[in-house]
Design a protein around this motif. Structure first.
Motif, PDB file in Angstrom:
ATOM      1  N   ILE A  83       0.855  -1.182   0.000  1.00 39.49           N
ATOM      2  CA  ILE A  83       0.000   0.000   0.000  1.00 39.49           C
ATOM      3  C   ILE A  83       0.892   1.232   0.000  1.00 39.49           C
ATOM      4  O   ILE A  83       1.987   1.228   0.558  1.00 39.49           O
ATOM      5  N   THR A 136      -2.434   6.438  -1.052  1.00 38.75           N
ATOM      6  CA  THR A 136      -3.719   5.738  -0.958  1.00 38.75           C
ATOM      7  C   THR A 136      -4.339   5.963   0.415  1.00 38.75           C
ATOM      8  O   THR A 136      -5.551   6.221   0.535  1.00 38.75           O
ATOM      9  N   GLU A 159      -8.897  -1.397  -0.762  1.00 42.50           N
ATOM     10  CA  GLU A 159      -7.575  -0.782  -0.905  1.00 42.50           C
ATOM     11  C   GLU A 159      -6.988  -0.325   0.425  1.00 42.50           C
ATOM     12  O   GLU A 159      -5.810   0.005   0.511  1.00 42.50           O
TER      13      GLU A 159
END
Length: 503
Positions: free
Chosen positions: A6, A10, A149
């Motif tokens: 990640i 994000t 996500e």
């Protein structure tokens, strides 16, 4: 299965989207605390689930063994307190009460590490509106953090400082409200890294930040020690005046496995809480800080009678606490090994009256080691350039190094940034302690005294670029040549015009 890492962008995007849930209902200075607390809850829930699944894959037929193994983890997450349980119940009434209960369960189950951390945050508060509105807002918040996500498992997060970086991101966007009014200027990672390198933390050191904010500067010092030798044999100490920011620091330490820490909540100048067994100021090998610039109403009235004698060199001005923080830090350096780095506004280098007398005393005692000028627009919430002052108890000489690093940076739209080569150049100059043309100068105390103890960097490091000398004879000869060429051109032009019938 391959797990994709990640990226901080994000996380920041999700944090900003989650803020939309609160806009128009709660002031930005408050809702950042809700968002960051939920980020913490989501991270530890994903971490716990990650470990649970690993144990299940290894010992699937022995649930009792899995339970025992989970008890040996460095923190405990009671099943009802996990994010995923809260998310499953998001459509039911009572979201605020359930989230508060979960936070209190986590606090009680990990009291030595998280005691009182959530006492200042309530998701069941009337600030979020009536029961129906509050329940709807919190349902949206849970859904924001449940997106695929935002899977924050360790294999995806890596070494990211997710709380600290998200805090920085929010302060950047709220600088005109919560950040600026509260005096919260998050220390950019590059400045934290520079300060850590300048004090050179070692294994076994006790490290303190008396205005620790979210703990980023302390953690950079710890990270530097681990990178060098892998050891976690050091201790981190901090104090933070703002309750919600103190809670962020505690959460940050928890997330990064910095269990050997002591972070106190309180005003360092009015009520220092990092004391030794005798009730005196505790001494540290390393002291680092980025205090709020020129803080007003810092406790001037009681400073002259300070029982810790922090202001024996002079009492700083009533409306500027910069030297109050510096003097506090100087008094907490260990006699033999103590060194400190503090971020200050440039006024600290040259303002007169009480500050001038304190500055003179610090130079005469041979405590001031280095003065570094930084570029402008490095800090969220203020565009003014800052400096870093380095002090040492045991200096290797009686001089002061001045470094002008104000022209080396990566320019950004709203904020400038120190690059790796900029950090390297500063540290290299500080290590060598030698003159570098237009960049560094090692000044004697006599030179500083001759400038009346004014530490303004241009007095010692000249950035002036001399113009090339002009040869007037050559210029005159070139002028005469050009005049001749012009005369020829004018004669040709007159001839052409005559041919065309123009007189």
């Amino acid at each position: 299965m391959t797990v994709s890492p990640i990226h901080q962008d994000t996380i920041n995007a999700a944090v900003w989207a989650a803020c939309d849930t609160f806009r128009g209902v709660v002031d930005p200075s408050i809702y950042k605390d809700y968002v960051l607390t939920m980020l913490f809850l989501k991270y530890i829930s994903d971490l716990w689930q990650d470990h649970h699944e690993q144990y299940q894959a290894q010992h699937g037929d022995h649930p009792e063994l899995i339970d025992e193994l989970l008890k040996s983890e460095r923190f405990v997450l009671p099943p009802p307190a996990g994010f995923h349980a809260l998310y499953q119940a998001r459509h039911e009434p009572g979201n605020g009460e359930r989230i508060d209960r979960a936070l209190h369960l986590i606090e009680e189950s990990n009291y030595a590490k998280l005691g009182s951390v959530f006492q200042d945050i309530s998701f069941n508060s009337n600030k979020l509106g009536d029961e129906a509105q509050k329940n709807d807002i919190l349902r949206h918040l849970l859904e924001d953090f449940a997106r695929p996500e935002l899977n924050l498992r360790p294999s995806r997060v890596g070494s990211l400082d997710i709380i600290g970086n998200a805090y920085e991101y929010l302060i950047k966007h709220f600088a005109s409200t919560s950040g600026k009014k509260a005096g919260e200027f998050y220390t950019p990672p590059e400045v934290s890294q520079l300060a850590a390198r300048l004090v050179d933390p070692q294994e076994g050191d006790e490290i303190c930040d008396p205005t620790c904010g979210s703990g980023s500067l302390l953690m950079k010092c710890g990270q530097l020690i681990r990178e060098r030798g892998g050891s976690k044999r050091y201790a981190l100490y901090g104090q933070e005046a703002i309750g919600s920011t103190w809670a962020l620091a505690k959460m940050n330490m928890f997330l990064h496995g910095e269990d050997n820490h002591r972070i106190e909540w309180g005003d360092t100048l009015r009520n220092p809480k990092l004391l030794d067994a005798q009730g005196q100021l505790k001494h540290f090998d390393v002291v680092v800080a980025n205090p709020p610039f020129s803080l007003e109403k810092w406790g001037h009235e009681a400073a002259a009678a300070d029982k810790y004698r922090r202001f024996k060199r002079g009492v700083p001005p009533r409306t500027k606490a910069d030297y109050a923080f510096i003097l506090h830090m100087v008094e907490t350096m260990k006699p033999g090994t103590g060194r400190m780095a503090v971020v200050v506004p440039h006024g600290v280098l040259f303002r007169g009256a009480a500050e001038g007398k304190i500055r003179k005393q610090l130079v005469d005692e041979n405590l001031l080691d280095t003065v570094i000028g930084l570029p402008e627009k490095l800090f969220y919430g203020t565009g003014i350039p800052a400096a870093i002052l380095v002090f040492r108890r045991n200096k290797r000489d009686d001089r002061v190094l001045f470094v002008d690093a104000s022209r080396d940076y990566q320019e950004g739209k709203n904020q400038n940034q120190l690059r790796a080569q900029d950090l390297y150049r500063i540290v290299a100059a500080c290590t060598a302690r030698q003159d570098v043309d237009k960049y560094a100068h090692l000044a004697t105390r006599e030179q500083i005294a001759a400038h009346d103890y004014n530490l303004n960097i241009p007095r010692y490091v000249s950035g002036f670029e001399p113009q090339q000398s002009v040869d007037l004879n050559s210029v005159r000869a070139e002028r005469e040549q050009l005049k001749g060429e012009l005369l020829v051109l004018e004669e040709k032009m007159a001839s052409y015009l005559k041919e065309l019938g123009y007189e």
